[in-house]
Design a protein around this motif. Structure first.
Motif, PDB file in Angstrom:
ATOM      1  N   PRO A   1       0.819  -1.211   0.000  1.00 39.93           N
ATOM      2  CA  PRO A   1       0.000   0.000   0.000  1.00 39.93           C
ATOM      3  C   PRO A   1       0.850   1.257   0.000  1.00 39.93           C
ATOM      4  CG  PRO A   1      -0.045  -1.065   2.153  1.00 39.93           C
ATOM      5  CD  PRO A   1       0.671  -1.990   1.238  1.00 39.93           C
ATOM      6  N   GLY A   2       0.423   2.235  -0.798  1.00 40.53           N
ATOM      7  CA  GLY A   2       1.144   3.496  -0.860  1.00 40.53           C
ATOM      8  C   GLY A   2       0.288   4.645  -0.360  1.00 40.53           C
ATOM      9  N   LYS A   3       0.318   5.759  -1.082  1.00 42.23           N
ATOM     10  CA  LYS A   3      -0.446   6.950  -0.720  1.00 42.23           C
ATOM     11  C   LYS A   3      -1.448   7.289  -1.825  1.00 42.23           C
ATOM     12  CE  LYS A   3       1.685   7.993   3.160  1.00 42.23           C
ATOM     13  NZ  LYS A   3       1.001   8.093   4.451  1.00 42.23           N
ATOM     14  N   SER A   4      -2.555   7.890  -1.427  1.00 47.93           N
ATOM     15  CA  SER A   4      -3.560   8.419  -2.359  1.00 47.93           C
ATOM     16  C   SER A   4      -4.022   7.378  -3.366  1.00 47.93           C
ATOM     17  CB  SER A   4      -3.001   9.650  -3.086  1.00 47.93           C
ATOM     18  OG  SER A   4      -2.736  10.681  -2.168  1.00 47.93           O
ATOM     19  N   GLY A   5      -4.236   6.150  -2.912  1.00 49.48           N
ATOM     20  CA  GLY A   5      -4.744   5.114  -3.788  1.00 49.48           C
ATOM     21  C   GLY A   5      -3.709   4.441  -4.659  1.00 49.48           C
ATOM     22  N   LEU A   6      -2.437   4.813  -4.516  1.00 50.21           N
ATOM     23  CA  LEU A   6      -1.362   4.190  -5.287  1.00 50.21           C
ATOM     24  C   LEU A   6      -0.811   2.978  -4.539  1.00 50.21           C
ATOM     25  CD1 LEU A   6       0.549   7.413  -6.396  1.00 50.21           C
ATOM     26  CD2 LEU A   6      -0.939   5.987  -7.822  1.00 50.21           C
ATOM     27  N   VAL A   7      -0.271   2.028  -5.301  1.00 48.02           N
ATOM     28  CA  VAL A   7       0.405   0.879  -4.705  1.00 48.02           C
ATOM     29  C   VAL A   7       1.842   0.830  -5.212  1.00 48.02           C
ATOM     30  CG1 VAL A   7      -1.734  -0.441  -4.501  1.00 48.02           C
ATOM     31  CG2 VAL A   7      -0.278  -0.748  -6.535  1.00 48.02           C
ATOM     32  N   VAL A   8       2.692   0.178  -4.434  1.00 52.71           N
ATOM     33  CA  VAL A   8       4.090  -0.013  -4.807  1.00 52.71           C
ATOM     34  C   VAL A   8       4.281  -1.471  -5.192  1.00 52.71           C
ATOM     35  CG1 VAL A   8       6.492   0.173  -4.064  1.00 52.71           C
ATOM     36  CG2 VAL A   8       4.788   1.794  -3.194  1.00 52.71           C
ATOM     37  N   LEU A   9       4.763  -1.695  -6.400  1.00 57.21           N
ATOM     38  CA  LEU A   9       5.006  -3.044  -6.908  1.00 57.21           C
ATOM     39  C   LEU A   9       6.499  -3.331  -6.855  1.00 57.21           C
ATOM     40  CD1 LEU A   9       4.072  -5.630  -8.484  1.00 57.21           C
ATOM     41  CD2 LEU A   9       4.543  -4.324 -10.587  1.00 57.21           C
ATOM     42  N   ILE A  10       6.868  -4.436  -6.214  1.00 61.66           N
ATOM     43  CA  ILE A  10       8.273  -4.833  -6.133  1.00 61.66           C
ATOM     44  C   ILE A  10       8.417  -6.221  -6.730  1.00 61.66           C
ATOM     45  CG2 ILE A  10      10.230  -5.282  -4.614  1.00 61.66           C
ATOM     46  CD1 ILE A  10       9.076  -3.308  -2.655  1.00 61.66           C
ATOM     47  N   ASN A  11       9.217  -6.311  -7.778  1.00 58.40           N
ATOM     48  CA  ASN A  11       9.550  -7.594  -8.399  1.00 58.40           C
ATOM     49  C   ASN A  11      11.010  -7.909  -8.109  1.00 58.40           C
ATOM     50  OD1 ASN A  11       7.152  -8.488  -9.687  1.00 58.40           O
ATOM     51  ND2 ASN A  11       7.451  -6.989 -11.307  1.00 58.40           N
ATOM     52  N   GLU A  12      11.267  -9.099  -7.623  1.00 55.54           N
ATOM     53  CA  GLU A  12      12.635  -9.522  -7.356  1.00 55.54           C
ATOM     54  C   GLU A  12      12.935 -10.769  -8.159  1.00 55.54           C
ATOM     55  OE1 GLU A  12      15.539 -11.060  -3.703  1.00 55.54           O
ATOM     56  OE2 GLU A  12      13.473 -10.453  -3.303  1.00 55.54           O
TER      57      GLU A  12
END
Length: 200
Positions: free
Chosen positions: A56-67
């Protein structure tokens, strides 16, 4: 320096005319990308350890992390699919790399326009006591929508005692007008080993 999770720091952004009303306010707030704060997508690949998580991020944004292959890429979007389409989702570095668990969001009024993350870049030219590559710390500034999501600037932490301030200034000055794919990612402050390692 570790950021306090979810803290908020507010800085007044002075306008060109001190008497002008409605000077914009820039704030920093923080979210976590630690695995326990995120949703894992599927199971890690047993062969190469590749994994994907959405945080979860801010203002409805999400953070996607691919490893994958000991390298991470980080992107931001309204959802996982949108984040995966952004240029940032392909912004990997040649050396092994990983990010810290904290994302700093730069916000104008109530709208986030950039994130700042601490990266660790593996430097194979030097080994630690265990024989592993030494890690070099770097801050990366990434612009946010509207417009594409991509890296804007890098700051070498070891070469710049005020690296956090430089990264925030770079976000405030360059992120909103930066054109992904056309503008060159900037090295801010003194260049160092970590920023050299980002060049492919």
């Amino acid at each position: 320096m570790k950021y306090p999770a979810f803290a908020t720091i507010v800085v007044a952004l002075a306008s060109a005319n001190p008497g002008q009303a409605g000077a914009q306010t820039i704030s920093s707030s923080y979210t976590s990308t630690a695995p326990k704060a995120c949703r894992m997508i599927g199971k890690p690949n047993e062969e190469d350890g590749s994994a994907t998580r959405v945080c979860p991020g801010k203002s409805g944004l999400v953070v996607l992390i691919n490893e994958g292959d000991l390298r991470e890429v980080v992107s931001v979007g309204r959802n996982r699919a949108a984040a995966a389409r952004e240029p940032a989702a392909q912004a990997w570095f040649g050396p092994f790399s990983s990010t810290g668990d904290t994302v700093e969001w730069r916000v104008a009024g109530s709208k986030p326009f950039a994130i700042i993350q601490r990266w660790q870049i593996a430097d194979s030219s030097e080994q630690d006591k265990r024989g592993s590559p030494v890690s070099r710390a770097m801050l990366a500034v990434t612009r946010l929508p509207p417009g594409e999501v991509c890296h804007v600037a890098y700051v070498d932490v070891a070469a710049n005692p005020n690296a956090n301030e430089l990264a925030r200034q770079a976000a405030d000055d360059f992120a909103r007008d930066f054109k992904c794919g056309a503008d060159q990612v900037k090295t801010i402050g003194q260049s160092g080993r970590s920023t050299l390692l980002t060049k492919r």
